[in-house]
Design a protein around this motif. Structure first.
Motif, PDB file in Angstrom:
ATOM      1  N   SER A 189      -2.003   8.276  -1.205  1.00 39.60           N
ATOM      2  CA  SER A 189      -2.005   6.822  -1.040  1.00 39.60           C
ATOM      3  C   SER A 189      -0.833   6.169  -1.758  1.00 39.60           C
ATOM      4  O   SER A 189      -0.388   5.085  -1.374  1.00 39.60           O
ATOM      5  CB  SER A 189      -3.331   6.223  -1.511  1.00 39.60           C
ATOM      6  N   MET A 190      -0.305   6.816  -2.785  1.00 41.17           N
ATOM      7  CA  MET A 190       0.861   6.277  -3.496  1.00 41.17           C
ATOM      8  C   MET A 190       2.096   6.270  -2.606  1.00 41.17           C
ATOM      9  O   MET A 190       2.987   5.451  -2.779  1.00 41.17           O
ATOM     10  CB  MET A 190       1.149   7.087  -4.762  1.00 41.17           C
ATOM     11  N   PHE A 191       2.135   7.200  -1.662  1.00 42.81           N
ATOM     12  CA  PHE A 191       3.302   7.325  -0.795  1.00 42.81           C
ATOM     13  C   PHE A 191       2.997   6.949   0.657  1.00 42.81           C
ATOM     14  O   PHE A 191       3.731   7.311   1.550  1.00 42.81           O
ATOM     15  CB  PHE A 191       3.860   8.755  -0.869  1.00 42.81           C
ATOM     16  N   SER A 192       1.927   6.219   0.848  1.00 39.26           N
ATOM     17  CA  SER A 192       1.529   5.823   2.198  1.00 39.26           C
ATOM     18  C   SER A 192       2.547   4.859   2.810  1.00 39.26           C
ATOM     19  O   SER A 192       3.054   3.959   2.139  1.00 39.26           O
ATOM     20  CB  SER A 192       0.161   5.144   2.164  1.00 39.26           C
ATOM     21  N   MET A 222      -5.503   6.956  -8.860  1.00 41.82           N
ATOM     22  CA  MET A 222      -4.979   6.744  -7.525  1.00 41.82           C
ATOM     23  C   MET A 222      -4.572   8.085  -6.931  1.00 41.82           C
ATOM     24  O   MET A 222      -3.911   8.885  -7.568  1.00 41.82           O
ATOM     25  CB  MET A 222      -3.786   5.783  -7.607  1.00 41.82           C
ATOM     26  N   GLU A 223      -4.963   8.311  -5.694  1.00 42.37           N
ATOM     27  CA  GLU A 223      -4.644   9.543  -4.992  1.00 42.37           C
ATOM     28  C   GLU A 223      -3.154   9.587  -4.653  1.00 42.37           C
ATOM     29  O   GLU A 223      -2.560   8.586  -4.242  1.00 42.37           O
ATOM     30  CB  GLU A 223      -5.474   9.607  -3.718  1.00 42.37           C
ATOM     31  N   LEU A 224      -2.550  10.751  -4.807  1.00 41.91           N
ATOM     32  CA  LEU A 224      -1.110  10.912  -4.569  1.00 41.91           C
ATOM     33  C   LEU A 224      -0.715  10.477  -3.167  1.00 41.91           C
ATOM     34  O   LEU A 224       0.281   9.769  -2.994  1.00 41.91           O
ATOM     35  CB  LEU A 224      -0.696  12.356  -4.816  1.00 41.91           C
TER      36      LEU A 224
END
Length: 101
Positions: free
Chosen positions: A5-8, A1-3
């Motif tokens: 997108s984790m904090f979107s 998972m892209e960083l």
């Protein structure tokens, strides 16, 4: 998972009191860059318009509410106005302040 997108914050609505300047504007910018819909609340309409233009230059759309959240009643009205604009508030940042000299 892209960083990123984790904090979107896509699909979230953030109400930032004092969002027209200083720390409040910086927080508004960060929330907007993360994908949140930003609602700025402050006392001065001109400063709100300037802040919204600053965010727009960054590709961030922002709604503006002229409000003085110095009383519980006014703070409640500000929240109700933000709800009326977007139907929800997911994030609340209370950055409004006063500088007594």
């Amino acid at each position: 998972m892209e960083l990123a997108s984790m904090f979107s914050l896509e699909g979230r609505v953030a109400l930032v009191t004092g969002g027209n300047a200083g720390i409040g504007l910086a927080i508004s910018s960060a929330l907007g860059r993360a994908g949140a819909r930003v609602v700025l609340a402050a006392r001065r309409e001109g400063a709100l318009r300037d802040a919204a233009a600053t965010l727009a230059a960054q590709g961030i759309a922002a709604d503006c509410i002229v409000a003085d959240v110095g009383t519980p009643e006014a703070a409640m009205q500000c929240g109700q106005d933000a709800l009326a604009l977007n139907g929800r508030i997911d994030i609340l940042v209370n950055a409004a302040g006063v500088n007594l000299r």
